[in-house]
Design a protein around this motif. Structure first.
Motif, PDB file in Angstrom:
ATOM      1  N   GLN A   7       0.820  -1.202   0.000  1.00  0.00           N
ATOM      2  CA  GLN A   7       0.000   0.000   0.000  1.00  0.00           C
ATOM      3  C   GLN A   7       0.855   1.254   0.000  1.00  0.00           C
ATOM      4  OE1 GLN A   7      -0.477  -2.646   1.870  1.00  0.00           O
ATOM      5  NE2 GLN A   7      -2.641  -3.173   2.036  1.00  0.00           N
ATOM      6  N   ARG A   8       1.848   1.277   0.867  1.00  0.00           N
ATOM      7  CA  ARG A   8       2.718   2.437   0.983  1.00  0.00           C
ATOM      8  C   ARG A   8       3.509   2.672  -0.300  1.00  0.00           C
ATOM      9  NH1 ARG A   8       3.135   2.750   6.277  1.00  0.00           N
ATOM     10  NH2 ARG A   8       4.769   1.266   6.680  1.00  0.00           N
ATOM     11  N   ARG A   9       4.018   1.575  -0.863  1.00  0.00           N
ATOM     12  CA  ARG A   9       4.838   1.685  -2.066  1.00  0.00           C
ATOM     13  C   ARG A   9       4.009   2.179  -3.253  1.00  0.00           C
ATOM     14  NH1 ARG A   9       5.595  -1.529  -5.929  1.00  0.00           N
ATOM     15  NH2 ARG A   9       4.620  -3.327  -4.934  1.00  0.00           N
ATOM     16  N   ASP A  25      -8.327  11.760  -1.256  1.00  0.00           N
ATOM     17  CA  ASP A  25      -9.325  10.876  -1.855  1.00  0.00           C
ATOM     18  C   ASP A  25      -9.157  10.727  -3.362  1.00  0.00           C
ATOM     19  OD1 ASP A  25     -10.924  13.639  -1.348  1.00  0.00           O
ATOM     20  OD2 ASP A  25     -11.632  12.643  -3.182  1.00  0.00           O
ATOM     21  N   GLU A  26      -8.503  11.692  -4.012  1.00  0.00           N
ATOM     22  CA  GLU A  26      -8.153  11.490  -5.411  1.00  0.00           C
ATOM     23  C   GLU A  26      -7.134  10.357  -5.518  1.00  0.00           C
ATOM     24  OE1 GLU A  26      -8.832  16.093  -7.018  1.00  0.00           O
ATOM     25  OE2 GLU A  26      -6.809  15.318  -6.690  1.00  0.00           O
ATOM     26  N   LEU A  27      -6.156  10.384  -4.618  1.00  0.00           N
ATOM     27  CA  LEU A  27      -5.166   9.307  -4.591  1.00  0.00           C
ATOM     28  C   LEU A  27      -5.819   7.973  -4.268  1.00  0.00           C
ATOM     29  CD1 LEU A  27      -2.008  10.823  -2.936  1.00  0.00           C
ATOM     30  CD2 LEU A  27      -2.048   9.358  -4.944  1.00  0.00           C
ATOM     31  N   TYR A  28      -6.773   8.024  -3.368  1.00  0.00           N
ATOM     32  CA  TYR A  28      -7.518   6.822  -2.997  1.00  0.00           C
ATOM     33  C   TYR A  28      -8.139   6.195  -4.241  1.00  0.00           C
ATOM     34  CZ  TYR A  28     -11.396   4.207  -0.823  1.00  0.00           C
ATOM     35  OH  TYR A  28     -12.308   3.270  -0.445  1.00  0.00           O
ATOM     36  N   GLU A  29      -8.785   7.027  -5.055  1.00  0.00           N
ATOM     37  CA  GLU A  29      -9.407   6.526  -6.286  1.00  0.00           C
ATOM     38  C   GLU A  29      -8.363   5.961  -7.247  1.00  0.00           C
ATOM     39  OE1 GLU A  29     -12.435   5.913  -6.854  1.00  0.00           O
ATOM     40  OE2 GLU A  29     -13.077   6.820  -4.961  1.00  0.00           O
ATOM     41  N   THR A  30      -7.267   6.675  -7.401  1.00  0.00           N
ATOM     42  CA  THR A  30      -6.202   6.233  -8.300  1.00  0.00           C
ATOM     43  C   THR A  30      -5.633   4.886  -7.871  1.00  0.00           C
ATOM     44  OG1 THR A  30      -5.599   8.536  -8.661  1.00  0.00           O
ATOM     45  CG2 THR A  30      -3.995   6.874  -9.319  1.00  0.00           C
ATOM     46  N   ARG A  32      -6.862   2.645  -6.024  1.00  0.00           N
ATOM     47  CA  ARG A  32      -7.831   1.554  -6.014  1.00  0.00           C
ATOM     48  C   ARG A  32      -7.813   0.721  -7.295  1.00  0.00           C
ATOM     49  NH1 ARG A  32     -13.290   1.622  -3.352  1.00  0.00           N
ATOM     50  NH2 ARG A  32     -13.967   3.374  -4.623  1.00  0.00           N
ATOM     51  N   CYS A  33      -7.269   1.304  -8.377  1.00  0.00           N
ATOM     52  CA  CYS A  33      -7.135   0.528  -9.605  1.00  0.00           C
ATOM     53  C   CYS A  33      -6.155  -0.614  -9.392  1.00  0.00           C
ATOM     54  CB  CYS A  33      -6.641   1.412 -10.750  1.00  0.00           C
ATOM     55  SG  CYS A  33      -7.777   2.742 -11.163  1.00  0.00           S
ATOM     56  N   ARG A  34      -5.133  -0.365  -8.602  1.00  0.00           N
ATOM     57  CA  ARG A  34      -4.111  -1.385  -8.376  1.00  0.00           C
ATOM     58  C   ARG A  34      -4.372  -2.193  -7.109  1.00  0.00           C
ATOM     59  NH1 ARG A  34       1.488   1.763  -9.050  1.00  0.00           N
ATOM     60  NH2 ARG A  34       2.311  -0.327  -8.621  1.00  0.00           N
ATOM     61  N   LEU A  35      -4.952  -1.530  -6.114  1.00  0.00           N
ATOM     62  CA  LEU A  35      -5.249  -2.211  -4.853  1.00  0.00           C
ATOM     63  C   LEU A  35      -6.710  -1.958  -4.496  1.00  0.00           C
ATOM     64  CD1 LEU A  35      -2.144  -0.941  -2.812  1.00  0.00           C
ATOM     65  CD2 LEU A  35      -2.359  -3.140  -3.987  1.00  0.00           C
ATOM     66  N   PRO A  36      -7.583  -2.767  -5.072  1.00  0.00           N
ATOM     67  CA  PRO A  36      -9.023  -2.500  -4.939  1.00  0.00           C
ATOM     68  C   PRO A  36      -9.536  -2.518  -3.500  1.00  0.00           C
ATOM     69  CG  PRO A  36      -8.580  -4.106  -6.657  1.00  0.00           C
ATOM     70  CD  PRO A  36      -7.316  -3.941  -5.887  1.00  0.00           C
ATOM     71  N   ASN A  37      -8.803  -3.174  -2.604  1.00  0.00           N
ATOM     72  CA  ASN A  37      -9.306  -3.305  -1.240  1.00  0.00           C
ATOM     73  C   ASN A  37      -8.756  -2.271  -0.268  1.00  0.00           C
ATOM     74  OD1 ASN A  37     -10.901  -5.546  -1.831  1.00  0.00           O
ATOM     75  ND2 ASN A  37      -9.131  -6.903  -1.656  1.00  0.00           N
ATOM     76  N   ILE A  38      -7.929  -1.367  -0.766  1.00  0.00           N
ATOM     77  CA  ILE A  38      -7.333  -0.389   0.143  1.00  0.00           C
ATOM     78  C   ILE A  38      -8.415   0.502   0.734  1.00  0.00           C
ATOM     79  CG2 ILE A  38      -6.915   1.473  -1.518  1.00  0.00           C
ATOM     80  CD1 ILE A  38      -4.145   1.813  -0.191  1.00  0.00           C
ATOM     81  N   SER A  39      -8.232   0.911   1.958  1.00  0.00           N
ATOM     82  CA  SER A  39      -9.240   1.780   2.566  1.00  0.00           C
ATOM     83  C   SER A  39      -8.718   3.210   2.662  1.00  0.00           C
ATOM     84  CB  SER A  39      -9.643   1.245   3.940  1.00  0.00           C
ATOM     85  OG  SER A  39      -9.038   1.969   4.968  1.00  0.00           O
ATOM     86  N   GLY A  41      -8.755   5.222   5.088  1.00  0.00           N
ATOM     87  CA  GLY A  41      -7.962   5.409   6.295  1.00  0.00           C
ATOM     88  C   GLY A  41      -6.506   5.049   6.079  1.00  0.00           C
ATOM     89  N   THR A  42      -6.275   3.989   5.345  1.00  0.00           N
ATOM     90  CA  THR A  42      -4.911   3.560   5.035  1.00  0.00           C
ATOM     91  C   THR A  42      -4.203   4.603   4.187  1.00  0.00           C
ATOM     92  OG1 THR A  42      -5.551   1.245   5.140  1.00  0.00           O
ATOM     93  CG2 THR A  42      -3.549   1.743   3.928  1.00  0.00           C
ATOM     94  N   VAL A  43      -4.933   5.207   3.258  1.00  0.00           N
ATOM     95  CA  VAL A  43      -4.351   6.263   2.436  1.00  0.00           C
ATOM     96  C   VAL A  43      -3.897   7.422   3.320  1.00  0.00           C
ATOM     97  CG1 VAL A  43      -4.817   7.979   0.647  1.00  0.00           C
ATOM     98  CG2 VAL A  43      -5.655   5.643   0.380  1.00  0.00           C
ATOM     99  N   TYR A  44      -4.779   7.874   4.183  1.00  0.00           N
ATOM    100  CA  TYR A  44      -4.428   8.975   5.077  1.00  0.00           C
ATOM    101  C   TYR A  44      -3.263   8.618   5.987  1.00  0.00           C
ATOM    102  CZ  TYR A  44      -8.224  12.261   4.115  1.00  0.00           C
ATOM    103  OH  TYR A  44      -9.039  13.185   3.539  1.00  0.00           O
ATOM    104  N   ARG A  45      -3.300   7.416   6.546  1.00  0.00           N
ATOM    105  CA  ARG A  45      -2.254   7.003   7.468  1.00  0.00           C
ATOM    106  C   ARG A  45      -0.901   6.957   6.775  1.00  0.00           C
ATOM    107  NH1 ARG A  45      -2.250   1.991   8.051  1.00  0.00           N
ATOM    108  NH2 ARG A  45      -4.516   1.898   8.135  1.00  0.00           N
TER     109      ARG A  45
END
Lengths: 128, 128
Positions: A7-9, A25-30, A32-39, A41-45
């Motif tokens: 996730q971090r990488r 949340d833009e990054l979250y959407e981006t 998600r194409c590679r890691l569909p299950n990422i949340s 919260g994980t993006v923010y963290r």
DNA sequence: AATGCTATTAATAATGATTATCGATACTGA
DNA sequence: TCAGTATCGATAATCATTATTAATAGCATT
């Protein structure tokens, strides 16, 4: 010990791959194409971890979403007052600003924040 | 038609009476001495009206509370990174900053934000 | 003085970005 | 293998601010 998780990488890779300055949340959407299950919260963290380890920069703004930048070189930003998008200022000579830190007795001034504001091409096109 | 209500008048008076740069809820507490029934929403609403009518300035900050300033003269601020307090920079000659607005094709840059950051006397005393 | 009209109020609910919590999972190093 | 811990996804909580709403207050016109 800080692990280099998938996730971090991926998050760092995607941020480094863009010249835009995406929000969390833009990054979250981006991502998600590679890691569909990422949340989210994980993006923010992880963005926070990357900021604190000095790998990326956080461009925050009152009353809006923060934006992130993986370009660590010294450069300034313009923020569009309408859509919130951020662009880099070209560092072509003219804008070599030397801002001296003011000296005030017993006040330790360590740095400054400078950001330009205006209307981006996209938004001024819409206003026509 | 914009009325000059008791709440609005007192709020402006109290903000003009201080050299600190209070947050909305600090002002709320202050004003409550004179108007015990005022509500926090009213404080926010009137501060916003005063900002929009150009009577006061809003000094906002990501991830924290905004602060307000009734001093409309051109001056810069230092924000303490520890307690969030804002102080005016003395405008004594040395700090006559001339920051030219960058020119980028099709990007209308209209203004900039500049703010200094550091540690205020109170907080550096506590850190000893 | 009564009427209508609109701005404003206090109280409270809602918003929106971010952060915290938590049980489950996955690394890592002895 | 096993203990210890970092991280995860899901979700709840936080916090400053804004919106909503029913009630009130002030002005203008009769």
């Amino acid at each position: 010990m800080q692990r280099i998780t998938e996730q971090r990488r991926v998050l760092l890779e995607e941020l480094q791959a863009t010249k835009r300055h995406p929000t969390a949340d833009e990054l979250y959407e981006t991502v998600r194409c590679r890691l569909p299950n990422i949340s989210l919260g994980t993006v923010y963290r992880n963005l926070d971890l990357l900021v604190r380890s000095g790998s990326i920069r956080k461009l925050d703004k009152a009353g809006g979403q923060a934006r992130y930048d993986a370009d660590l070189s010294e450069h300034l930003h313009v923020r569009c007052l309408h859509c919130g998008a951020i662009a880099d200022l070209p560092d072509d000579g003219a804008l070599k600003l030397e801002i001296p830190l003011p000296v005030i007795p017993s006040y330790a001034i360590t740095r400054y924040r400078l950001e330009f504001e205006g209307t981006c091409p996209g938004c001024s096109a819409g206003t026509t």
